[in-house]
Every structure is written in structure tokens, then in C-alpha cells.
Enzyme design. Structure first.
Site, short mmCIF file in Angstrom:
data_model
loop_
_atom_site.label_atom_id
_atom_site.label_comp_id
_atom_site.label_asym_id
_atom_site.label_seq_id
_atom_site.Cartn_x
_atom_site.Cartn_y
_atom_site.Cartn_z
N THR A 157 -24.30 14.00 31.49
CA THR A 157 -25.65 14.51 31.20
C THR A 157 -25.58 15.96 30.70
O THR A 157 -26.29 16.34 29.77
CB THR A 157 -26.49 14.47 32.49
N HIS A 159 -24.57 15.91 27.17
CA HIS A 159 -25.72 15.58 26.31
C HIS A 159 -26.57 16.84 26.06
O HIS A 159 -27.02 17.08 24.94
CB HIS A 159 -26.62 14.52 26.97
#
Ligand code: NAD
Ligand code: ZN
Length: 341
Positions: free
Chosen positions: A40, A43
Site C-alpha cells: 500500500t 502504491h
């Protein structure tokens, strides 16, 4: 204090100097020792569509950590100054039906540390004391910083009885590899894991996979038949978020097989529902970790001797964060840990 934040709506992260966070009556202040980088966070670093829709700048990111309690809110019980803690990054509301039933992982109002509010890539993190988890002495700082993703793996894998079962895991990212180790530890027979990345498949072999196959070169069905499996897999753990991987699962399950889905598809995903229906498959979605059953189970598994340190392939000083994120972008990493000390 020093912190790593998303300060601009573009690729990158920036070291900055926000004020030390405030500590409410029910909060603790944690002095961060080590943090691990989650997919995450990558990202958010790369600023993909999901991040652009989700992250409000400026914000300190990060949710995988270990540190020391250095301040206690006036209402905090069960923790002391100096305790070594990691913690649950999902802050739940406490008043919805599931929270009140003790099923906090199913809270419909969850807020994510480092996603919806300031995170742990900082010298200090303030969070609700009820989200902290005390780390047993035998668990190293490196491993403790990775308990969040190890917990994703534990929550997913321990959803089903694995003793003597044949398990298919799709996706050999850090979480798929952790899950491989857990399945073998608790007594699965064959654990077959798939990926398209040979570096990660090698790591999965080290962590106990019976077979780690590159699906661009080998098929799951041939592998199963080479292992003498005549009826298909009993359990599957989807840990890639990729449609073709889910297809591999549906095609290779035994009737009545159980599937847990952790991998997050990047958009809506069609599947062959006839396979689900006619095979009588059972499908379970997984989000986060059970609070705090998963945390107790995973620390017990570590204390019982499972060594997950080989999955932690890289350590960086936090000032070298850019090198760490770019290395993760190459795919040639397991878990990457940042040292804040
Ligand atoms: P990761 O991105 O590091 O790993 C995914 C792996 O899937 C990669 O190694 C990739 O090469 C592999 N892959 C790509 N195509 C494939 C294919 N056709 N077949 C098999 N494997 C393929 O991610 P991670 O950190 O290990 O997390 C695993 C997944 O779980 C991700 O999708 C992540 O977004 C998701 N996730 C979900 C939760 C949750 O609470 N549900 C929490 C954390 C992560
Ligand atoms: Zn709730």
C-alpha cells in the site's frame, strides 16, 4: 519531529518536520524503532489511481511498525511506559453492531493509520491504546515491524482447517510467502504457490513451499498431477489480486473446496460462477486481521519456532527511503524494513 509524508500530488515521498502528534486520554505515544514498507505504501509512493482517490495530502504514511511506549493518556490501562509494541492499523468505531459483538475486524467504519490519518513513518506515532499489541521479548524488532502483513497471512490461512490438506496459494508477495510458512507450520500436506516472479518463488521455496511455480512457464494442474493429487486442492488462498490467478484456483479446486480472498483486484473482476456453483465452493473475503485473535495466534506461532526472518530481505536507514521504494518497484524484494533509530 522527522516524518515521511505524501506532501504533493505526484510520485514520491518527502522527509518533513510536522509537530509531534497529540496524545488523547485514551491514546499512547509510540517512539518508532523500525517500520516495514507495505505494498500500500508503494502504491502511495507511485501515486496510482487508488492513492489519488484515497490519500489526502499532506499526510504522514505507514502502518507497519514496532516502537516503545513513551507517553500514556490519562485513561489508558494495561500498558506501561517502556513497553515494546506494534499495533493494529485499523482503528474501529467501537459502537457499530460488529464492534459491540467483539468482531472489530468487521467494523463498517474502519479508519486506517497511514491511509486515512497520520501514520507511523515518523519519529512518533499517536494511536488509541486499544490498538497496541505488546511484543514478547523473543520476537526481534525486524519481525515485530512485519506483524501487520504476517497477520494478514495468518488471518487468511487460519480461516480453514489446514491439517493434512493440499493448499494452493496464488501470489508469492510477502503475504503469500508468509502464508506458505504458516500452512506448513500448522500441518498442511502440499503447499503449491504461484507467481510470475522467480525471485519471489525462490523465497517461497525457502519458506517451505512444496512447489513454487511460475505460471508463465508451468501449469497448476500439471503440478498437482505430478504431486499425485487426483482430486484437486482442498484450500486456496488468493494473494495476488489477479484474475488469471483466481481462474487457476477455480479450475483446480476439489469439490467442496474452501477459498479465502485477500488479494485486491484493481477493478471489477468477472469469474466463472459455474465452477463455484457446480463444485460447491466456499468463498470467504478477508480484510485485515482479527482483533486480536490473529495477533495472539501469530505471536504464538513465532514463539513456537516459525522463523520468518528470511522473508525480510532488505534493511535501510530511513534517510535512504527512496532507494528502498525504488528497489521494491523492481519486484526483487521480500519485506523491506526502515530503521528510524
Ligand atoms: P504483492 O503485490 O507484493 O504480491 C502480489 C504478487 O502477485 C506479486 O508477487 C505478483 O508478482 C504476483 N502475481 C502477479 N500476477 C500473478 C499471477 N497471474 N499468478 C500468481 N501471482 C501473480 O502484495 P502483498 O503485499 O504480498 O499482498 C498480497 C495481496 O493482498 C495484494 O493484492 C494486496 O493488495 C492485498 N492485501 C489485502 C489486504 C486485505 O486486508 N484484504 C491486506 C494487505 C494486502
Ligand atoms: Zn465499528
Amino acid at each position: 519531529m522527522k516524518a515521511l509524508g505524501k506532501l504533493k500530488s505526484q510520485k514520491g515521498l518527502w522527509m518533513y518536520d510536522p509537530p509531534k502528534p497529540e496524545v488523547g486520554n485514551n491514546d499512547i505515544l509510540v517512539k518508532i524503532k523500525k517500520t516495514a514498507i507495505c505494498g500500500t505504501d508503494l502504491h502511495i509512493y507511485n501515486w496510482d489511481q487508488w492513492s489519488q482517490n484515497t490519500i489526502k495530502v499532506p499526510m504522514t504514511i505507514g502502518h507497519e511498525f514496532v516502537g516503545e511506549v513513551v507517553e500514556l493518556g490519562s485513561e489508558v490501562k494495561g500498558l506501561e511506559l517502556g513497553d515494546r509494541v506494534s499495533g493494529e492499523g485499523h482503528i474501529t468505531c467501537g459502537h457499530c453492531r460488529n464492534c459491540r459483538a467483539g468482531k472489530r475486524h468487521l467494523c463498517r467504519n474502519t479508519i486506517g493509520i497511514g491511509v486515512n490519518r497520520d501514520g507511523c513513518f515518523a519519529e512518533y506515532l499517536s494511536m488509541p491504546a486499544g490498538n497496541a499489541f505488546k511484543i514478547p521479548e523473543s520476537i526481534s524488532d525486524d519481525v515485530a515491524s512485519c506483524l501487520d502483513p504476517f497477520g494478514n497471512a495468518a488471518h487468511t490461512a487460519l480461516s480453514f482447517d489446514l491439517v493434512g490438506e493440499d493448499v494452493l496459494i496464488t501470489g508469492a508477495g510477502p503475504i503469500g510467502i508468509f502464508a506458505t510458512a504458516i500452512c506448513r507450520h500448522v500441518g498442511a500436506r502440499h503447499v503449491v504457490i504461484t507467481d510470475v516472479n522467480d525471485y519471489r518463488l525462490d523465497l517461497a521455496r525457502k519458506m517451505g513451499a512444496t512447489k513454487a511455480i511460475n505460471v508463465t512457464k508451468e501449469s497448476v494442474s500439471q503440478t498437482a498431477s505430478d504431486l499425485g493429487m487426483t482430486e484437486g486442492f482442498d484450500v486456496a488462498l488468493e494473494m495476488s489480486g489477479v484474475r488469471s490467478a483466481f481462474d487457476d484456483i477455480l479450475s483446480n479446486m476439489n469439490h467442496g473446496g474452501k477459498i479465502a480472498l485477500l488479494g485486491i483486484p484493481s477493478s471489477e473482476m468477472a469469474i466463472d460462477w459455474n465452477k463455484v456453483i457446480f463444485k460447491g465452493l466456499f468463498i470467504k473475503g478477508i480484510y485485515g486481521r482479527e482483533m486480536f485473535e490473529t495477533w495472539y495466534k501469530m505471536t504464538s506461532i513465532l514463539q513456537a519456532g516459525l522463523d520468518i526472518t528470511p522473508v525480510i530481505t532488505h534493511n535501510f536507514k530511513v534517510d535512504d527511503f527512496e532507494e528502498a521504494f525504488e528497489l521494491m518497484n523492481t519486484g526483487h524484494t521480500g519485506k523491506v524494513v526502515l530503521d528510524w533509530q
